[in-house]
Design a protein around this motif. Structure first.
Motif, PDB file in Angstrom:
ATOM      1  N   ARG C 202       9.901  31.276 -23.875  1.00 47.35           N
ATOM      2  CA  ARG C 202      10.996  30.624 -24.602  1.00 47.35           C
ATOM      3  C   ARG C 202      10.491  29.625 -25.635  1.00 47.35           C
ATOM      4  O   ARG C 202      11.281  28.976 -26.312  1.00 47.35           O
ATOM      5  N   GLY C 203       9.179  29.437 -25.680  1.00 44.85           N
ATOM      6  CA  GLY C 203       8.611  28.533 -26.681  1.00 44.85           C
ATOM      7  C   GLY C 203       8.506  27.094 -26.200  1.00 44.85           C
ATOM      8  O   GLY C 203       8.217  26.187 -26.979  1.00 44.85           O
ATOM      9  N   ILE C 204       8.749  26.856 -24.890  1.00 46.44           N
ATOM     10  CA  ILE C 204       8.611  25.499 -24.359  1.00 46.44           C
ATOM     11  C   ILE C 204       7.135  25.222 -24.093  1.00 46.44           C
ATOM     12  O   ILE C 204       6.444  26.046 -23.488  1.00 46.44           O
ATOM     13  N   THR C 205       6.664  24.105 -24.572  1.00 45.86           N
ATOM     14  CA  THR C 205       5.286  23.722 -24.322  1.00 45.86           C
ATOM     15  C   THR C 205       5.148  23.326 -22.851  1.00 45.86           C
ATOM     16  O   THR C 205       5.960  22.567 -22.332  1.00 45.86           O
ATOM     17  N   LEU C 206       4.126  23.860 -22.187  1.00 44.12           N
ATOM     18  CA  LEU C 206       3.982  23.624 -20.756  1.00 44.12           C
ATOM     19  C   LEU C 206       2.659  22.935 -20.449  1.00 44.12           C
ATOM     20  O   LEU C 206       1.620  23.291 -21.007  1.00 44.12           O
ATOM     21  N   LEU C 207       2.709  21.966 -19.566  1.00 45.41           N
ATOM     22  CA  LEU C 207       1.482  21.404 -19.022  1.00 45.41           C
ATOM     23  C   LEU C 207       1.540  21.585 -17.512  1.00 45.41           C
ATOM     24  O   LEU C 207       2.430  21.048 -16.846  1.00 45.41           O
ATOM     25  N   LEU C 208       0.604  22.365 -16.981  1.00 49.47           N
ATOM     26  CA  LEU C 208       0.570  22.628 -15.548  1.00 49.47           C
ATOM     27  C   LEU C 208      -0.480  21.751 -14.885  1.00 49.47           C
ATOM     28  O   LEU C 208      -1.663  21.858 -15.210  1.00 49.47           O
ATOM     29  N   ILE C 209      -0.035  20.917 -13.978  1.00 55.00           N
ATOM     30  CA  ILE C 209      -0.991  20.149 -13.176  1.00 55.00           C
ATOM     31  C   ILE C 209      -1.217  20.978 -11.923  1.00 55.00           C
ATOM     32  O   ILE C 209      -0.281  21.195 -11.151  1.00 55.00           O
ATOM     33  N   GLU C 210      -2.408  21.468 -11.745  1.00 58.76           N
ATOM     34  CA  GLU C 210      -2.612  22.500 -10.731  1.00 58.76           C
ATOM     35  C   GLU C 210      -3.854  22.286  -9.895  1.00 58.76           C
ATOM     36  O   GLU C 210      -4.876  21.772 -10.372  1.00 58.76           O
ATOM     37  N   HIS C 211      -3.773  22.712  -8.650  1.00 57.06           N
ATOM     38  CA  HIS C 211      -4.955  22.828  -7.806  1.00 57.06           C
ATOM     39  C   HIS C 211      -5.420  24.278  -7.735  1.00 57.06           C
ATOM     40  O   HIS C 211      -6.558  24.570  -7.450  1.00 57.06           O
ATOM     41  N   LEU C 212      -4.485  25.188  -7.963  1.00 56.33           N
ATOM     42  CA  LEU C 212      -4.771  26.598  -7.737  1.00 56.33           C
ATOM     43  C   LEU C 212      -5.349  27.235  -9.000  1.00 56.33           C
ATOM     44  O   LEU C 212      -4.659  27.387  -9.997  1.00 56.33           O
ATOM     45  N   MET C 213      -6.625  27.606  -8.939  1.00 53.62           N
ATOM     46  CA  MET C 213      -7.296  28.170 -10.108  1.00 53.62           C
ATOM     47  C   MET C 213      -6.625  29.446 -10.580  1.00 53.62           C
ATOM     48  O   MET C 213      -6.539  29.723 -11.765  1.00 53.62           O
ATOM     49  N   LYS C 214      -6.125  30.219  -9.598  1.00 54.68           N
ATOM     50  CA  LYS C 214      -5.492  31.481  -9.949  1.00 54.68           C
ATOM     51  C   LYS C 214      -4.364  31.253 -10.956  1.00 54.68           C
ATOM     52  O   LYS C 214      -4.232  31.966 -11.952  1.00 54.68           O
ATOM     53  N   VAL C 215      -3.570  30.238 -10.699  1.00 53.94           N
ATOM     54  CA  VAL C 215      -2.433  29.943 -11.573  1.00 53.94           C
ATOM     55  C   VAL C 215      -2.930  29.549 -12.956  1.00 53.94           C
ATOM     56  O   VAL C 215      -2.428  30.016 -13.981  1.00 53.94           O
ATOM     57  N   VAL C 216      -3.967  28.697 -12.975  1.00 52.82           N
ATOM     58  CA  VAL C 216      -4.480  28.218 -14.258  1.00 52.82           C
ATOM     59  C   VAL C 216      -5.041  29.391 -15.065  1.00 52.82           C
ATOM     60  O   VAL C 216      -4.739  29.557 -16.251  1.00 52.82           O
TER      61      VAL C 216
END
Lengths: 317, 288, 264
Positions: C202-216
């Motif tokens: 949708r064009g929303i800028t996302l910042l993912l704070i993550e522990h899971l490398m798979k997701v990153v």
């Protein structure tokens, strides 16, 4: 909705009967219950909807009574004095809110509780304007005793009606949504864009407006006020008890609670003049222990269950 | 040398004030409850001391620790039976509950002892210490000294006994303390009992200096609030600091704006503190 | 400060970047939680923010969303200074977040939760409209069947999705997702990954704070690595995964754990 309509119809009927057939005692009770409905509904706006345990009702009530009393003593017309008292109290509430509404829990409760003490002491000391501890005599409104009693019943009932309408409108408004969110999780409320500071101050000011006008009308009704009477801490606590009795955070709860409380109070007064505040205290303790969700919870079996859970295990039958 | 005399007046109340607030602060800190009843319990301690002096001739200074012991059990029982069931409820409920208890106890005392102010007349009077122009009444010195000793004893109990460590652990983290095998319910009841005991001590000491009446409980409660907010919640050193600070502030306040405005001033000070620095002057957490 | 809610528009690079931090520090007493942090996020990017526990990730989110006022430094969002602005103002400007520990309004219905976000941060005019918008977002997040339940009754996975729906209803330009996958099982994580991809589309800028490398690895084109409050790496995901410093400081130990955590 249905419950609200029924209660409204019942209240209007009671009002009509009182106005037509009521003797002095009945008129006094009617005016008192209208005042209680106003105070409880007003407290519910800040204490129930917004979830802030305010003990400032006495401060708003006393300030309203004295503002109006002083205005009337200086020849200002009745309606102007009452409305002006409400506005000044609301202004005071905004300033108080700026000082203490950023606090939560106990700290807010203390700050609001102390407000009445400050105002009472200032009233006591500022003798030239307030008459000090001796109190203040208000000019009599015109008419005979019965006309007056009916006038005050009408005015106080009108105020109670206005307070209930305001509360009902509030539940359906943006501000109402904001307050419910604040009551449940203030940090999350701010993150979804709610200006929590302004919402809380609006709630406190709206609440105080009705309490202030109620104080102003009370002053004219009783003709005489003194600091220990109109700033009495029980004025802060009774509306809370009524709301707890009827159900916190609903529009009808405070109305039901106010009627129930007046009934209990009359019962206690009749049977014990000396020990009535002690009985009131016991009533409060019993209410919190056995009926924390209000009268709606009242079932004989559940009370017994509550009693058993309160007793230490070894004392249970 | 007026300012010095005023300072001495203020300091001479500091230890007593610390004693007034110590139990209140302990209960607030450990149980997370504002005990509105605290002011009434102080008055009750005062009446006990008054009648002990009148009937048995016991000096209120000697009676203070006895008053504390006498009030421990009722406090323990009140917590166990009445307060414990509502511990987990919102702030409003515990406030209203302890307020109800206060209404009851105040009314009871009013009926039993009337609203008349009672004053203990020490025979012979204790007299005063004089340092040049500065006068220090001995009764105040004793009261503040015994008050400080009591607060110090509370501090020692918390610091160096197993019971004290349990109380501190429960304050820090209720669940962790429970996992460590501490009986949290019992600890709460004991902490509340210690709080009422401190109220009893404070009441006896107050009765040695000031007239007491069943109408004055809310005034003592107000002082306890102010002292806790001044010194920061839940620390014994904070209570001592807050107590002396309030004593001195009241003393100078009475000089500056007249004694009739001193109470207003300390309440305004409280609101100002709440608005600006609600964590207290020391602003730390943890009961130490 | 309050008289000018928007702050001065910043020129230059800020116009191209959605979020710019310049030398942002956050100090708690003796602890420096963020140390002279400088970075920028471009419009439409999906960026991962990783780092060991205590690296300052959640502090970073709190500083950007206005929960904390940075001790020093400048934060510019969409051309406006937002450092030190209140959270509600930052939210209305277009920064939404989800909480690591989910924060619903438990006694409101699921729909009312989302409608409240639409009404305030989303700038929707009426409550009826907010309710309609809420239903759209609930459908998007797969919660339409739970719309009338009290939010407190949802499962953890449901509450995480509710957080996402609330975030979307805020009409964000930037959405900060603070560990939206923590505590979910493998199937739920796959579902969440699809949702994240759909949001990014949708064009929303996302910042993912993550522990899971798979997701990153699957979601992010770029990765920021925080370590003890400092940004120790910033670059394309594949490059960062090979960066010696990052592996040394963080991934070497974490990677295996993350794989296990993802249920693989």
């Amino acid at each position: 909705m249905l419950r609200g309509g029924l209660i409204g119809a019942a209240a209007v009927t009671v009002f009509g009967i009182l106005l037509l057939f009521g003797d002095n005692y009945a008129l006094r009770l009617g005016t008192t219950v209208a005042m209680y409905v106003t105070l409880a509904t007003a407290w519910n706006i800040i204490g129930g909807f917004a979830g802030y345990p305010s003990f400032a009702t006495a401060a708003f009530f006393g300030l309203g009574a004295y503002t109006s009393g002083i205005a009337l003593s200086n020849g200002i017309p009745l309606s102007v004095a009452w409305a002006g008292a409400g506005l000044i109290v609301a202004l005071f509430a905004v300033m108080l809110g700026l000082c203490i509404l950023h606090l939560r829990g106990h700290y807010f409760a203390i700050g609001s509780l102390v407000a009445a003490d400050v105002l009472r002491e200032i009233t006591n000391v500022w003798v030239s304007v307030t008459g000090g501890g001796i109190g203040l005599n208000l000019p009599l409104p015109g008419g005979d005793a019965e006309t007056q009693a009916k006038l005050f019943l009408c005015v106080m009932s009108g105020l109670a009606g206005a307070a209930c309408c305001a509360a009902w409108t509030l539940t359906r408004s943006r501000l109402g949504v904001a307050l419910r969110c604040i009551a449940q999780n203030e940090d999350a409320a701010q993150v979804i864009g709610i200006d929590t500071g302004r919402s809380k101050i609006a709630a406190l000011a709206l609440s105080s407006l009705f309490v202030g006008i109620a104080g102003a009308i009370y002053a004219s009704w009783t003709i005489y006020i003194d600091p220990s009477d109109v700033y009495d801490v029980s004025l802060s606590v009774k509306p809370i008890i009524m709301t707890l009795l009827g159900g916190v955070g609903t529009v009808t709860g405070p109305i039901v609670g106010a009627f129930a409380f007046l009934g209990l109070e009359e019962l206690i007064w009749r049977n014990s003049l000396e020990f009535h505040s002690g009985f009131l205290g016991l009533l409060v303790v019993a209410l919190v222990l056995f009926l924390p969700a209000g009268l709606g919870q009242l079932r004989v079996g559940s009370i017994w269950t509550r009693i058993r859970t309160v007793l230490p295990p070894e004392a249970r039958p | 040398m007026l300012w010095l005399q005023v300072l001495v007046n203020g300091l001479a109340l500091g230890g007593l004030y610390a004693c007034i607030a110590a139990g209140f602060s302990l209960v607030w800190g450990v149980l997370n409850i504002i005990n509105i009843l605290h002011g009434s319990l102080i008055v009750l301690g005062g009446y006990l001391a008054f009648f002990a002096h009148l009937q048995l001739g016991i000096s209120p200074f000697l009676f203070a620790p006895i008053a504390g012991m006498l009030l421990f059990l009722p406090g323990f029982a009140i917590q166990r039976v009445i307060i414990s069931p509502v511990m987990a409820r919102p702030v409003l409920m515990t406030l209203v509950l302890t307020f109800g208890l206060t209404l009851f106890l105040d009314n009871l005392m009013l009926v039993a002892f009337t609203a008349d102010y009672r004053k203990i007349n020490l025979q012979p009077p204790l007299g005063v210490l004089e340092f040049g122009d500065v006068v220090l009444p001995l009764d105040r010195l004793y009261a503040t000294g015994i008050g400080l000793v009591s607060v110090g004893a509370l501090w020692l109990v918390l610091r160096s006994t197993q019971l004290g460590r349990a109380i501190v652990a429960v304050r820090m983290d209720r669940d962790a303390a429970s996992l460590m095998g501490i009986n949290v319910r019992l600890t709460h009841a004991i902490a509340f009992g210690l709080g009422t005991a401190m109220a009893g001590v404070a009441g006896a000491l107050l009765a040695a200096i000031f007239p007491i009446s069943s109408l004055s409980s809310s005034g003592y409660l107000g002082k306890a609030f102010v002292i806790c907010v001044l010194g920061g919640l839940g620390s014994v050193p904070g209570v001592v600091l807050g107590g002396f600070a309030l004593g001195v502030i009241e003393s100078y306040g009475a000089l500056a704006v007249g004694p009739e405005n001193a109470l207003t001033m300390s309440f305004l000070l409280l609101i100002a503190l709440l608005a600006l620095r609600p964590t207290g002057l020391l602003g730390r957490k943890g009961f130490t | 400060m309050d008289a000018d809610p928007d702050g001065p528009p910043a020129g230059g690079e800020a116009v191209r970047s959605l979020l710019v931090l310049e030398n942002v520090s956050q100090r708690f007493g003796g602890l420096l939680a963020l140390d002279e942090l400088s970075l920028s996020l471009k419009q439409g990017e999906v960026v991962g923010l990783i780092g060991p526990n205590g690296a300052g990730k959640t502090t970073f989110v709190n500083v950007v969303t206005g929960v904390l006022k940075p001790t020093s430094g400048v934060i510019v969002f969409d051309g406006h200074r937002i450092d030190g602005k209140r959270p509600d103002r930052v939210a209305r400007r277009g920064v939404a977040r989800t909480f690591q520990i989910v924060q619903p309004f438990p006694h409101l219905r699921v729909r009312e939760n989302v409608a409240a976000a639409a009404l305030f941060a989303g700038g929707v005019a009426s409550q009826a409209e907010a309710s309609r918008v809420a239903d759209e977002h609930l459908a998007f997040c797969g919660l339409e069947r739970d719309a009338d339940k009290p939010a407190g009754s949802l499962s953890l996975a449901g509450r995480k999705r509710l957080e996402l729906a609330k975030g979307l209803a805020s009409k964000p330009k930037l959405l900060l997702l603070d560990e939206v996958n923590a505590g979910l099982n493998a199937a739920e994580i796959d579902e969440a990954l699809r949702l994240i991809a759909a949001i990014a589309a949708r064009g929303i800028t996302l910042l993912l704070i993550e522990h899971l490398m798979k997701v990153v690895v699957q979601s992010c084109s770029r990765v920021l690595v925080l370590h003890q409050g400092r940004l120790i790496a910033d670059g394309p995901t594949q490059e960062i995964m090979r960066d010696e410093d990052v592996i040394e400081a963080y991934l070497g130990r974490r990677y295996a754990e993350a794989q296990r955590g993802a249920g693989i």
